[in-house]
Scaffold this motif. Sequence first.
Motif: not given
Length: 285
Positions: A80-86, A116-117, A119-124, A220-226
């Motif tokens: 899953a982590s690689r899917h998120v990156e791609m 959701l992931q 958004a976490e990727h972009w805000t991390a 969802v908070t992370r999603v609302a940030e982006v």
Amino acid sequence: MTDFMTTVPLPDRLAHEKFGQLTYLERVADSPAISMFFHGLGLDATDYQEYLETHDTHGIAVSLAGYAPGHADPLPPVPASRHVEMVADFVEWIGRENPHKRIILIGFSLGADLVLQLAEHWTAAPVRRCPPVAGVLLLDPNVNQSTMTISRLFASADRRDPTSALKELVGLANDQAVFRSLCSYALKITSKDFGQVHQLATDMIHYWDPAGYDQFGARVTRVAEVADVVKVVLSADYEEHLDGMRNAVRRHGLNLANVELAITGLGHFDLIENDFLSRELKSIG
């Protein structure tokens, strides 16, 4: 790469493309927004093909790596982590290629968890370039492991022969409409490399706590940030979770003007029917 759409003739207005290990269907149109669709566990871009064919708007439906029907271009199981990156790279590239268009992300089931992931990727990490996201539509995201009946079933299945799991899947039906939906879904799973399905099911179970709603509120908070607008639409089976989800959103400093949670009387797979998608996408503009 073998074109996984060869058995499904594409109208001239749709193009089948590739971005790294991802494949996607695209309908280019002179519209102010690009809708990007992400599929559920074991599904693929063709689940959104009718929408792309019948709407004169710019739309892109993504198939995750290894999810092309017919076992085309086989890959080792992709975590899953690689899917998120791609997918993050792909969305960022689409944003750069279309700088004057708003981006709307639509995720169904596992695809909603993927958003959701993202958004976490972009805000991390501030150095990551999140494209401008005008809206996000989450259709039946998971909230904890209690909503992951199918993922648990596939994660525990024999990755070499999932026949028993597919029989158990169809046995979950409690009426004829659900039976038809699950039979169609089971048939689609048989066109996939089940090793990929097993990998993602296992990874996504580890992504969620066994119970509770705090993770959902935080994510969802992370999603609302982006994103400018966030809407979460739930099938009828989520009725018991709705209050817990809303309370978790409030605890994380959001109100229902920032994030809309709506429940329907529909079944899970009905949320990706063409007419329903049309209405929901109009509501987030």
